[in-house]
Enzyme design. Structure first.
Site, PDB file in Angstrom:
ATOM      1  CE1 TYR A 117      -3.944  -2.040   5.455  1.00  0.00           C
ATOM      2  CE2 TYR A 117      -3.404   0.151   4.635  1.00  0.00           C
ATOM      3  CZ  TYR A 117      -3.758  -1.167   4.395  1.00  0.00           C
ATOM      4  OH  TYR A 117      -3.924  -1.605   3.108  1.00  0.00           O
ATOM      5  CB  SER A 149      -0.904   0.005   1.245  1.00  0.00           C
ATOM      6  OG  SER A 149      -1.610   1.225   1.351  1.00  0.00           O
TER       7      SER A 149
END
Length: 245
Positions: free
Chosen positions: A150, A137
Protein backbone atom coordinates in the site's frame (compact mmCIF):
# COMPACT_ATOMS: atom_id res chain seq x y z
CA UNK A 1 -20.73 35.04 -8.44
CA UNK A 2 -21.60 31.39 -9.05
CA UNK A 3 -19.08 28.82 -7.90
CA UNK A 4 -17.73 26.11 -10.18
CA UNK A 5 -18.61 22.43 -9.74
CA UNK A 6 -16.55 20.08 -7.60
CA UNK A 7 -15.98 16.53 -8.83
CA UNK A 8 -15.56 13.87 -6.14
CA UNK A 9 -13.82 10.75 -7.44
CA UNK A 10 -14.38 7.84 -5.08
CA UNK A 11 -17.52 9.48 -3.71
CA UNK A 12 -18.57 6.33 -1.87
CA UNK A 13 -15.73 6.72 0.64
CA UNK A 14 -16.19 8.44 3.99
CA UNK A 15 -13.63 11.08 3.06
CA UNK A 16 -15.16 11.59 -0.37
CA UNK A 17 -18.62 12.22 1.08
CA UNK A 18 -17.21 14.56 3.73
CA UNK A 19 -15.43 16.58 1.04
CA UNK A 20 -18.66 16.71 -0.98
CA UNK A 21 -20.62 18.07 1.98
CA UNK A 22 -17.92 20.63 2.75
CA UNK A 23 -17.76 22.12 -0.74
CA UNK A 24 -21.56 21.96 -1.08
CA UNK A 25 -21.84 24.00 2.12
CA UNK A 26 -19.71 26.65 0.38
CA UNK A 27 -22.15 26.79 -2.52
CA UNK A 28 -20.42 24.56 -5.07
CA UNK A 29 -22.45 22.19 -7.29
CA UNK A 30 -21.27 18.64 -6.68
CA UNK A 31 -20.53 15.79 -9.09
CA UNK A 32 -20.40 12.45 -7.25
CA UNK A 33 -18.46 9.77 -9.14
CA UNK A 34 -18.12 6.14 -8.08
CA UNK A 35 -18.79 2.55 -9.04
CA UNK A 36 -22.41 1.44 -8.53
CA UNK A 37 -23.18 5.11 -8.26
CA UNK A 38 -26.96 4.61 -8.13
CA UNK A 39 -26.45 3.41 -4.55
CA UNK A 40 -25.52 7.01 -3.69
CA UNK A 41 -28.96 8.40 -4.53
CA UNK A 42 -29.76 8.93 -0.84
CA UNK A 43 -26.46 10.78 -0.39
CA UNK A 44 -27.18 12.88 -3.46
CA UNK A 45 -30.57 13.89 -2.07
CA UNK A 46 -29.11 14.63 1.35
CA UNK A 47 -26.36 16.90 0.00
CA UNK A 48 -28.71 18.68 -2.40
CA UNK A 49 -31.38 19.27 0.23
CA UNK A 50 -29.08 20.22 3.08
CA UNK A 51 -26.94 22.66 1.11
CA UNK A 52 -29.32 23.76 -1.67
CA UNK A 53 -26.93 22.96 -4.53
CA UNK A 54 -27.15 20.83 -7.66
CA UNK A 55 -25.76 17.32 -7.17
CA UNK A 56 -25.30 14.83 -10.00
CA UNK A 57 -24.28 11.16 -10.03
CA UNK A 58 -21.74 9.70 -12.45
CA UNK A 59 -20.60 6.11 -12.98
CA UNK A 60 -16.82 5.91 -12.62
CA UNK A 61 -14.32 3.07 -12.36
CA UNK A 62 -10.79 4.17 -11.51
CA UNK A 63 -9.38 0.87 -12.76
CA UNK A 64 -10.98 1.14 -16.20
CA UNK A 65 -8.45 3.57 -17.62
CA UNK A 66 -9.78 3.30 -21.16
CA UNK A 67 -13.03 4.87 -19.93
CA UNK A 68 -11.51 7.91 -18.24
CA UNK A 69 -11.51 10.33 -21.18
CA UNK A 70 -15.10 9.41 -22.04
CA UNK A 71 -16.09 9.77 -18.41
CA UNK A 72 -14.85 13.36 -18.35
CA UNK A 73 -16.61 14.10 -21.63
CA UNK A 74 -19.87 12.81 -20.14
CA UNK A 75 -19.87 15.27 -17.23
CA UNK A 76 -22.43 18.08 -17.49
CA UNK A 77 -19.60 20.58 -17.02
CA UNK A 78 -15.84 20.36 -16.60
CA UNK A 79 -15.30 20.80 -12.85
CA UNK A 80 -13.36 23.65 -11.34
CA UNK A 81 -12.09 21.40 -8.56
CA UNK A 82 -11.54 17.63 -8.70
CA UNK A 83 -10.76 15.66 -5.54
CA UNK A 84 -9.62 12.05 -5.80
CA UNK A 85 -10.50 9.95 -2.74
CA UNK A 86 -10.04 6.62 -4.53
CA UNK A 87 -8.10 4.05 -2.51
CA UNK A 88 -7.93 0.47 -1.32
CA UNK A 89 -5.65 -0.82 1.44
CA UNK A 90 -6.10 -4.59 1.33
CA UNK A 91 -4.24 -6.83 3.76
CA UNK A 92 -0.45 -6.75 3.77
CA UNK A 93 -0.28 -10.47 4.56
CA UNK A 94 -2.38 -11.22 1.46
CA UNK A 95 -0.47 -8.76 -0.70
CA UNK A 96 2.83 -10.44 0.17
CA UNK A 97 1.69 -13.85 -1.05
CA UNK A 98 -0.81 -13.04 -3.80
CA UNK A 99 0.58 -10.84 -6.55
CA UNK A 100 -2.89 -10.30 -8.00
CA UNK A 101 -4.00 -8.88 -4.65
CA UNK A 102 -0.90 -6.69 -4.55
CA UNK A 103 -1.54 -5.46 -8.09
CA UNK A 104 -5.10 -4.48 -7.16
CA UNK A 105 -3.78 -2.36 -4.28
CA UNK A 106 -1.16 -0.76 -6.51
CA UNK A 107 -3.61 -0.01 -9.30
CA UNK A 108 -6.28 1.30 -6.90
CA UNK A 109 -3.94 3.69 -5.12
CA UNK A 110 -1.63 4.80 -7.91
CA UNK A 111 -2.35 3.75 -11.47
CA UNK A 112 -6.08 4.50 -11.50
CA UNK A 113 -5.96 7.80 -9.59
CA UNK A 114 -2.96 9.00 -11.61
CA UNK A 115 -4.74 8.15 -14.87
CA UNK A 116 -7.91 10.10 -14.14
CA UNK A 117 -6.09 13.09 -12.65
CA UNK A 118 -3.75 13.09 -15.63
CA UNK A 119 -6.73 13.30 -18.00
CA UNK A 120 -8.29 16.07 -15.93
CA UNK A 121 -4.95 17.89 -15.80
CA UNK A 122 -4.83 18.11 -19.56
CA UNK A 123 -8.37 19.53 -19.71
CA UNK A 124 -7.65 22.00 -16.91
CA UNK A 125 -4.42 23.09 -18.60
CA UNK A 126 -6.22 23.69 -21.89
CA UNK A 127 -8.78 25.81 -20.02
CA UNK A 128 -6.11 27.58 -18.00
CA UNK A 129 -7.65 27.04 -14.56
CA UNK A 130 -8.66 24.46 -11.98
CA UNK A 131 -7.56 22.64 -8.85
CA UNK A 132 -6.69 18.95 -8.55
CA UNK A 133 -6.66 17.35 -5.10
CA UNK A 134 -5.04 13.95 -4.58
CA UNK A 135 -5.49 12.16 -1.27
CA UNK A 136 -2.30 10.19 -0.75
CA UNK A 137 -0.82 8.92 2.54
CA UNK A 138 2.08 9.34 4.94
CA UNK A 139 2.57 5.61 4.36
CA UNK A 140 4.17 6.55 1.05
CA UNK A 141 6.99 8.52 2.67
CA UNK A 142 8.96 5.42 3.72
CA UNK A 143 8.38 1.73 3.11
CA UNK A 144 7.57 -0.23 6.27
CA UNK A 145 7.20 -3.98 6.63
CA UNK A 146 3.62 -3.74 7.86
CA UNK A 147 2.18 -2.01 4.78
CA UNK A 148 4.81 -1.63 2.08
CA UNK A 149 2.57 -2.67 -0.82
CA UNK A 150 0.00 0.00 0.00
CA UNK A 151 2.77 2.42 0.94
CA UNK A 152 4.63 1.89 -2.34
CA UNK A 153 1.49 2.71 -4.33
CA UNK A 154 0.92 5.87 -2.31
CA UNK A 155 4.59 6.79 -2.78
CA UNK A 156 4.10 6.59 -6.53
CA UNK A 157 0.95 8.70 -6.32
CA UNK A 158 2.68 11.32 -4.16
CA UNK A 159 5.54 11.57 -6.65
CA UNK A 160 3.04 11.84 -9.52
CA UNK A 161 1.22 14.70 -7.80
CA UNK A 162 4.52 16.48 -7.12
CA UNK A 163 5.57 16.27 -10.75
CA UNK A 164 2.11 17.30 -11.96
CA UNK A 165 2.18 20.32 -9.63
CA UNK A 166 5.59 21.33 -10.99
CA UNK A 167 4.45 20.91 -14.60
CA UNK A 168 1.25 22.94 -14.17
CA UNK A 169 2.56 25.65 -11.82
CA UNK A 170 2.63 28.26 -14.61
CA UNK A 171 -0.48 27.01 -16.39
CA UNK A 172 -3.11 28.28 -13.96
CA UNK A 173 -3.72 24.82 -12.49
CA UNK A 174 -3.10 24.08 -8.81
CA UNK A 175 -2.29 20.57 -7.52
CA UNK A 176 -2.69 19.68 -3.84
CA UNK A 177 -1.26 16.62 -2.12
CA UNK A 178 -3.13 15.52 1.02
CA UNK A 179 -1.30 13.36 3.59
CA UNK A 180 -3.96 12.49 6.16
CA UNK A 181 -2.23 10.04 8.52
CA UNK A 182 -4.77 7.88 10.35
CA UNK A 183 -8.41 8.64 9.56
CA UNK A 184 -11.42 7.06 11.26
CA UNK A 185 -13.23 5.50 8.29
CA UNK A 186 -14.82 2.20 7.36
CA UNK A 187 -11.44 1.15 5.90
CA UNK A 188 -9.75 1.51 9.31
CA UNK A 189 -12.61 0.59 11.65
CA UNK A 190 -10.96 -2.72 12.66
CA UNK A 191 -7.68 -1.02 13.57
CA UNK A 192 -6.73 0.16 17.05
CA UNK A 193 -5.77 3.73 16.18
CA UNK A 194 -4.33 6.30 18.61
CA UNK A 195 -6.91 9.03 19.13
CA UNK A 196 -4.43 11.92 19.09
CA UNK A 197 -3.11 10.85 15.69
CA UNK A 198 -6.46 10.00 14.11
CA UNK A 199 -8.47 12.55 12.16
CA UNK A 200 -12.16 12.43 11.31
CA UNK A 201 -13.34 12.64 7.67
CA UNK A 202 -14.83 16.10 8.31
CA UNK A 203 -11.44 17.26 9.55
CA UNK A 204 -9.82 16.09 6.32
CA UNK A 205 -12.50 17.88 4.30
CA UNK A 206 -11.97 21.14 6.21
CA UNK A 207 -8.22 21.00 5.55
CA UNK A 208 -8.79 20.38 1.85
CA UNK A 209 -11.20 23.30 1.50
CA UNK A 210 -8.73 25.53 3.33
CA UNK A 211 -5.85 24.37 1.11
CA UNK A 212 -7.86 25.15 -2.02
CA UNK A 213 -8.71 28.63 -0.76
CA UNK A 214 -5.17 29.43 0.37
CA UNK A 215 -3.32 27.77 -2.51
CA UNK A 216 -1.41 25.31 -0.34
CA UNK A 217 0.58 22.53 -1.99
CA UNK A 218 1.10 19.74 0.56
CA UNK A 219 -1.02 19.36 3.66
CA UNK A 220 -0.72 17.10 6.69
CA UNK A 221 -4.20 16.91 8.19
CA UNK A 222 -2.73 16.75 11.68
CA UNK A 223 0.58 18.67 11.78
CA UNK A 224 2.17 16.19 14.20
CA UNK A 225 2.46 13.74 11.28
CA UNK A 226 5.02 16.01 9.65
CA UNK A 227 7.28 15.57 12.69
CA UNK A 228 6.58 11.84 13.01
CA UNK A 229 7.44 11.16 9.38
CA UNK A 230 10.53 13.39 9.53
CA UNK A 231 11.81 11.21 12.37
CA UNK A 232 10.93 7.94 10.61
CA UNK A 233 12.54 9.06 7.36
CA UNK A 234 15.73 10.10 9.18
CA UNK A 235 16.40 6.68 10.69
CA UNK A 236 19.47 5.05 9.06
CA UNK A 237 18.57 2.00 6.96
CA UNK A 238 20.75 -0.32 9.05
CA UNK A 239 18.80 0.63 12.16
CA UNK A 240 15.46 0.77 10.33
CA UNK A 241 15.77 -2.89 9.27
CA UNK A 242 15.83 -3.94 12.91
CA UNK A 243 12.67 -2.09 13.86
CA UNK A 244 9.12 -3.41 13.77
CA UNK A 245 7.13 -0.60 12.19
Amino acid sequence: MSKGPVLILGARSDIGLAVAHNFASLGHPIQLAARNVDDLEANRNDIATRHNVDVTLHAFDALDQDSHAGFIDSLPELPQIAACAVGYMGEQSDNEQDMAAAALVMRSNYEGPASILGELANRFEARGSGTLVGISSVAGLRGRATNYVYGSAKAGFTAFLSGLRNRLAKKGVHVITVLPGFVATRMTEDMDLPAKLTAQPDEVADKIANAVERGKNIIYVRPIWRLIMAVICSIPEGVFKKLEL
